[in-house]
Enzyme design. Structure first.
Site, PDB file in Angstrom:
ATOM      1  N   LYS A  89       0.852  -1.210   0.000  1.00 56.12           N
ATOM      2  CA  LYS A  89       0.000   0.000   0.000  1.00 56.12           C
ATOM      3  C   LYS A  89       0.880   1.249   0.000  1.00 56.12           C
ATOM      4  O   LYS A  89       0.702   2.171   0.809  1.00 56.12           O
ATOM      5  CB  LYS A  89      -0.983   0.009   1.166  1.00 56.12           C
ATOM      6  CG  LYS A  89      -1.979  -1.166   1.121  1.00 56.12           C
ATOM      7  CD  LYS A  89      -3.135  -0.983   2.082  1.00 56.12           C
ATOM      8  CE  LYS A  89      -4.191  -2.076   1.925  1.00 56.12           C
ATOM      9  NZ  LYS A  89      -3.810  -3.396   2.417  1.00 56.12           N
ATOM     10  N   SER A 145     -13.054  -2.835   1.144  1.00 54.99           N
ATOM     11  CA  SER A 145     -14.239  -3.647   1.456  1.00 54.99           C
ATOM     12  C   SER A 145     -14.911  -3.262   2.766  1.00 54.99           C
ATOM     13  O   SER A 145     -16.081  -3.572   2.968  1.00 54.99           O
ATOM     14  CB  SER A 145     -13.829  -5.116   1.542  1.00 54.99           C
ATOM     15  OG  SER A 145     -12.836  -5.254   2.528  1.00 54.99           O
ATOM     16  N   PRO A 206     -10.719  -8.433  -2.479  1.00 50.54           N
ATOM     17  CA  PRO A 206     -10.607  -9.028  -1.136  1.00 50.54           C
ATOM     18  C   PRO A 206     -11.911  -8.816  -0.367  1.00 50.54           C
ATOM     19  O   PRO A 206     -12.781  -8.061  -0.805  1.00 50.54           O
ATOM     20  CB  PRO A 206      -9.476  -8.207  -0.505  1.00 50.54           C
ATOM     21  CG  PRO A 206      -9.583  -6.860  -1.150  1.00 50.54           C
ATOM     22  CD  PRO A 206     -10.229  -7.034  -2.506  1.00 50.54           C
ATOM     23  N   GLY A 209     -15.739 -14.061   2.279  1.00 56.09           N
ATOM     24  CA  GLY A 209     -15.830 -14.986   3.421  1.00 56.09           C
ATOM     25  C   GLY A 209     -16.044 -14.244   4.719  1.00 56.09           C
ATOM     26  O   GLY A 209     -17.143 -13.730   4.970  1.00 56.09           O
ATOM     27  N   GLN A 211     -15.490 -11.384   5.895  1.00 53.02           N
ATOM     28  CA  GLN A 211     -16.077 -10.028   5.848  1.00 53.02           C
ATOM     29  C   GLN A 211     -17.436  -9.990   5.147  1.00 53.02           C
ATOM     30  O   GLN A 211     -18.014  -8.924   4.960  1.00 53.02           O
ATOM     31  CB  GLN A 211     -15.128  -9.083   5.129  1.00 53.02           C
ATOM     32  CG  GLN A 211     -13.857  -8.809   5.907  1.00 53.02           C
ATOM     33  CD  GLN A 211     -13.028  -7.762   5.206  1.00 53.02           C
ATOM     34  OE1 GLN A 211     -13.444  -6.639   5.017  1.00 53.02           O
ATOM     35  NE2 GLN A 211     -11.845  -8.169   4.797  1.00 53.02           N
ATOM     36  N   GLY A 213     -18.183 -10.852   1.941  1.00 52.82           N
ATOM     37  CA  GLY A 213     -18.164 -10.821   0.474  1.00 52.82           C
ATOM     38  C   GLY A 213     -18.329 -12.222  -0.100  1.00 52.82           C
ATOM     39  O   GLY A 213     -17.926 -13.209   0.524  1.00 52.82           O
TER      40      GLY A 213
HETATM   41  P1  XMP Z   1      -9.425 -11.855   4.787  1.00 56.54           P
HETATM   42  O1  XMP Z   1      -8.864 -12.645   5.931  1.00 56.54           O
HETATM   43  O2  XMP Z   1     -10.513 -10.919   5.197  1.00 56.54           O
HETATM   44  O3  XMP Z   1      -8.163 -10.969   4.290  1.00 56.54           O
HETATM   45  O4  XMP Z   1      -9.814 -12.726   3.630  1.00 56.54           O
HETATM   46  C1  XMP Z   1      -8.228 -10.000   3.261  1.00 56.54           C
HETATM   47  C2  XMP Z   1      -6.839  -9.632   2.814  1.00 56.54           C
HETATM   48  O5  XMP Z   1      -6.903  -8.656   1.767  1.00 56.54           O
HETATM   49  C3  XMP Z   1      -6.148  -7.471   2.139  1.00 56.54           C
HETATM   50  N1  XMP Z   1      -6.828  -6.270   1.641  1.00 56.54           N
HETATM   51  C4  XMP Z   1      -8.033  -5.953   1.845  1.00 56.54           C
HETATM   52  N2  XMP Z   1      -8.897  -6.636   2.526  1.00 56.54           N
HETATM   53  N3  XMP Z   1     -10.490  -5.037   1.952  1.00 56.54           N
HETATM   54  C5  XMP Z   1     -10.106  -6.180   2.556  1.00 56.54           C
HETATM   55  O6  XMP Z   1     -10.927  -6.834   3.175  1.00 56.54           O
HETATM   56  C6  XMP Z   1      -9.672  -4.308   1.253  1.00 56.54           C
HETATM   57  O7  XMP Z   1     -10.068  -3.315   0.684  1.00 56.54           O
HETATM   58  C7  XMP Z   1      -8.365  -4.791   1.201  1.00 56.54           C
HETATM   59  N4  XMP Z   1      -7.295  -4.356   0.608  1.00 56.54           N
HETATM   60  C8  XMP Z   1      -6.356  -5.311   0.873  1.00 56.54           C
HETATM   61  C9  XMP Z   1      -6.043  -7.542   3.644  1.00 56.54           C
HETATM   62  O8  XMP Z   1      -4.909  -6.835   4.054  1.00 56.54           O
HETATM   63  C10 XMP Z   1      -5.945  -9.026   3.879  1.00 56.54           C
HETATM   64  O9  XMP Z   1      -4.626  -9.462   3.599  1.00 56.54           O
END
Ligand code: XMP
Length: 252
Positions: A89, A145, A206, A209, A211, A213
């Site tokens: 980032k 997200s 991303p 699951g 979160q 999505g």
């Molecule tokens: P999980 O465990 O939620 O991890 O599947 C998501 C991964 O993506 C990276 N990341 C984001 N995650 N919204 C997200 O939920 C975003 O906008 C976003 N940008 C990057 C996060 O750091 C993690 O590795």
């Protein structure tokens, strides 16, 4: 994996070979360094044939360091013919962005994630130059997200009063970024970004699951790849979970 294969090509090959659109977010935590490295490698071994890339965050870099730490995991991913994305980032001025990017390149990363908010001149210009020269790729953060991300990423700005994420998508196109990140929880945003970038830019989503999505819906809305962390590595059976996500996101 041969180090010199450009990111785009290694991603395409892994995606075709493993019939998958899943990028694994390897956000595993462990206070014990050696245990952390072993756990990362074990998950990669378990799911390596069901994913097309691995994404590493700064938290793993803080825990392990780049040399003799994260580089071992990047090498391991390469040995499974998987490219590695650094979720840096990047959002600083050019000289420090370049310094960080050089360190990630020395570590073996194939792509970095950057924030377009810093702009081109003396912001990301030199990072694009460096990465393009090395055959590596840049992915720009276009919309997130989490619910709070609307406060900023959907803010209407400029003469057109278009949401700022649309400006970011246009920048991705203009700067010839390889890809953009758009949260899987924002299906309308994914579709709108797809309209703006056409086929020229890959969309990574991303937030699948844990979160809330839905990978299948994100792909249907226009995403090319899903980024999945906890739903895979924290699952009692990571291989089975990766297979399930692969199935959901390959059917269209
Ligand atoms: P999980 O465990 O939620 O991890 O599947 C998501 C991964 O993506 C990276 N990341 C984001 N995650 N919204 C997200 O939920 C975003 O906008 C976003 N940008 C990057 C996060 O750091 C993690 O590795």
């Amino acid at each position: 994996m041969e180090r010199q294969i450009p990111f785009v090509e290694s991603l395409r090959r892994a995606s075709a070979l493993n019939r998958t659109r899943t990028v694994l977010a390897l956000d595993i935590e462990d206070n014990d360094r050696l245990a952390l490295i072993q756990r990362c490698k074990r998950v990669l071994s378990d799911v390596g044939d069901k994913i097309c890339a691995v994404k590493i965050n700064r938290q793993l870099v803080l825990a392990l360091g780049l040399n003799g730490g994260v580089d071992l995991i990047v090498d391991f991913a390469h040995s499974l013919s998987l490219p590695a994305i650094m979720d840096a980032k990047l959002n600083d001025v050019a000289h420090t962005n370049v310094s960080m990017t050089r360190a990630y390149l020395r570590c073996g990363f194939d792509a970095v994630i950057a924030s377009p908010i810093v702009g081109w001149e003396e912001g990301l210009d030199s990072v694009f130059e460096l990465m393009n020269h090395a055959g590596k790729s840049i992915i720009l953060l276009v919309h997130m997200s989490n619910p709070g991300s609307d406060n900023f990423y959907s803010l209407r700005v400029g003469e057109s009063k278009a949401p700022i994420f649309e400006h970011f998508a246009e920048l991705a196109l203009r700067w010839k970024a390889h890809g953009v990140v758009v949260g899987a929880t924002k299906l309308n945003v994914i579709s709108r970004v797809r309209e703006i970038v056409g086929d020229a830019v890959q969309i990574y989503s991303p937030g699948v699951g844990v979160q809330g999505g839905d990978g299948r819906r994100a792909i249907t809305a226009g995403a090319n790849y899903v980024i999945v962390g906890r739903s895979i590595y924290a699952s009692p059976d990571p291989s089975k979970s990766a297979r399930k996500i692969r199935f959901e996101t390959m059917e269209k």
